[in-house]
Design a protein around this motif. Structure first.
Motif, mmCIF file in Angstrom:
data_model
loop_
_atom_site.group_PDB
_atom_site.id
_atom_site.type_symbol
_atom_site.label_atom_id
_atom_site.label_comp_id
_atom_site.label_asym_id
_atom_site.label_seq_id
_atom_site.Cartn_x
_atom_site.Cartn_y
_atom_site.Cartn_z
ATOM 1 N N LYS A 100 0.833 -1.206 0.000
ATOM 2 C CA LYS A 100 0.000 0.000 0.000
ATOM 3 C C LYS A 100 0.867 1.254 0.000
ATOM 4 O O LYS A 100 2.076 1.194 0.192
ATOM 5 N N ASN A 101 0.213 2.394 -0.218
ATOM 6 C CA ASN A 101 0.917 3.665 -0.200
ATOM 7 C C ASN A 101 1.291 4.064 1.228
ATOM 8 O O ASN A 101 0.728 3.549 2.198
ATOM 9 N N ARG A 102 2.217 5.004 1.319
ATOM 10 C CA ARG A 102 2.559 5.563 2.620
ATOM 11 C C ARG A 102 1.524 6.640 2.944
ATOM 12 O O ARG A 102 1.425 7.652 2.254
ATOM 13 N N ASP A 103 0.762 6.420 3.993
ATOM 14 C CA ASP A 103 -0.365 7.274 4.331
ATOM 15 C C ASP A 103 -0.085 8.161 5.537
ATOM 16 O O ASP A 103 0.616 7.761 6.478
ATOM 17 N N PHE A 104 -0.681 9.316 5.529
ATOM 18 C CA PHE A 104 -0.592 10.248 6.649
ATOM 19 C C PHE A 104 -1.304 9.687 7.872
ATOM 20 O O PHE A 104 -2.391 9.101 7.761
ATOM 21 N N VAL A 105 -0.704 9.913 9.038
ATOM 22 C CA VAL A 105 -1.307 9.502 10.303
ATOM 23 C C VAL A 105 -1.613 10.719 11.175
ATOM 24 O O VAL A 105 -2.752 10.903 11.604
ATOM 25 N N ALA A 106 -0.599 11.537 11.428
ATOM 26 C CA ALA A 106 -0.784 12.676 12.337
ATOM 27 C C ALA A 106 0.321 13.689 12.114
ATOM 28 O O ALA A 106 1.406 13.346 11.616
ATOM 29 N N ALA A 107 0.052 14.939 12.483
ATOM 30 C CA ALA A 107 1.052 16.001 12.412
ATOM 31 C C ALA A 107 0.882 16.928 13.599
ATOM 32 O O ALA A 107 -0.203 17.023 14.186
ATOM 33 N N ILE A 108 1.978 17.617 13.936
ATOM 34 C CA ILE A 108 1.957 18.535 15.066
ATOM 35 C C ILE A 108 2.755 19.780 14.703
ATOM 36 O O ILE A 108 3.787 19.706 14.027
ATOM 37 N N SER A 109 2.280 20.922 15.168
ATOM 38 C CA SER A 109 2.915 22.194 14.845
ATOM 39 C C SER A 109 4.211 22.378 15.617
ATOM 40 O O SER A 109 4.544 21.603 16.525
ATOM 41 N N VAL A 110 4.927 23.422 15.265
ATOM 42 C CA VAL A 110 6.203 23.735 15.898
ATOM 43 C C VAL A 110 6.067 23.849 17.411
ATOM 44 O O VAL A 110 6.873 23.310 18.166
ATOM 45 N N SER A 111 5.037 24.522 17.858
ATOM 46 C CA SER A 111 4.852 24.745 19.292
ATOM 47 C C SER A 111 4.198 23.568 19.986
ATOM 48 O O SER A 111 4.245 23.457 21.214
ATOM 49 N N GLY A 112 3.573 22.697 19.199
ATOM 50 C CA GLY A 112 2.793 21.613 19.783
ATOM 51 C C GLY A 112 1.352 21.994 20.047
ATOM 52 O O GLY A 112 0.563 21.158 20.489
ATOM 53 N N GLY A 113 1.002 23.227 19.758
ATOM 54 C CA GLY A 113 -0.335 23.697 20.066
ATOM 55 C C GLY A 113 -1.399 23.267 19.081
ATOM 56 O O GLY A 113 -2.592 23.313 19.381
ATOM 57 N N SER A 114 -0.970 22.851 17.893
ATOM 58 C CA SER A 114 -1.925 22.383 16.881
ATOM 59 C C SER A 114 -1.580 20.974 16.445
ATOM 60 O O SER A 114 -0.397 20.651 16.259
ATOM 61 N N THR A 115 -2.612 20.169 16.281
ATOM 62 C CA THR A 115 -2.426 18.810 15.809
ATOM 63 C C THR A 115 -3.439 18.502 14.720
ATOM 64 O O THR A 115 -4.476 19.181 14.597
ATOM 65 N N TYR A 116 -3.143 17.460 13.958
ATOM 66 C CA TYR A 116 -3.975 17.094 12.818
ATOM 67 C C TYR A 116 -3.875 15.589 12.666
ATOM 68 O O TYR A 116 -2.776 15.037 12.718
ATOM 69 N N TYR A 117 -5.038 14.913 12.514
ATOM 70 C CA TYR A 117 -5.058 13.456 12.473
ATOM 71 C C TYR A 117 -5.817 12.948 11.250
ATOM 72 O O TYR A 117 -6.801 13.560 10.817
ATOM 73 N N ALA A 118 -5.390 11.795 10.765
ATOM 74 C CA ALA A 118 -6.185 11.085 9.778
ATOM 75 C C ALA A 118 -7.457 10.586 10.464
ATOM 76 O O ALA A 118 -7.448 10.247 11.658
#
Length: 128
Positions: free
Chosen positions: A43-61
């Motif tokens: 399968k493809n390499r899929d996004f799971v999660a990301a976090i901002s420089v400060s840690g104050g923002s996050t983003y999830y699949a």
């Protein structure tokens, strides 16, 4: 030389938990947003999660929202992924990635090509 080194993978039963860590060196960690991706066999390499420089923002699949938590420690140059309620479908090689951003409010990204550096990957296997 930039290095991202993952640790903490392994074998766990369905419903269990694992915590992945990624240690970064050779870069100014506080200038990078960080992400986790995963790739299952064939399968493809899929996004799971990301976090901002400060840690104050996050983003999830959507597939991991509510089960996984991304965090970072800028003093230790590390980013972690706490994975709870693991399912066999979570079985994959997990990769840590770094995205150089021009400022702390830069949008978090979910596409592979938008990341600048990658770790070598860490196997996570969830048995049913």
């Amino acid at each position: 030389q930039v290095q991202l080194v993952e640790s903490g993978g392994g074998l766990v039963q369905a419903g269990g938990s694992l915590r992945l860590s990624c240690a970064a060196s050779g870069l100014t960690f506080s200038s990078y947003a960080m992400g986790w991706f995963r790739q299952a066999p064939g399968k493809n390499r899929d996004f799971v999660a990301a976090i901002s420089v400060s840690g104050g923002s996050t983003y999830y699949a959507d597939s991991v929202k509510g089960r996984f938590t991304i965090s970072r420690d800028n003093a230790k140059n590390t980013v972690s992924l706490q994975m709870n309620s693991l399912e066999p479908e979570d079985t994959a090689v997990y990769y840590c990635a770094a995205d150089r951003v021009p400022g702390p409010l830069y949008p978090l990204k979910s596409r592979r090509y938008e990341y600048d550096y990658w770790g070598q990957g860490m196997q996570v296997t969830v048995s049913s």
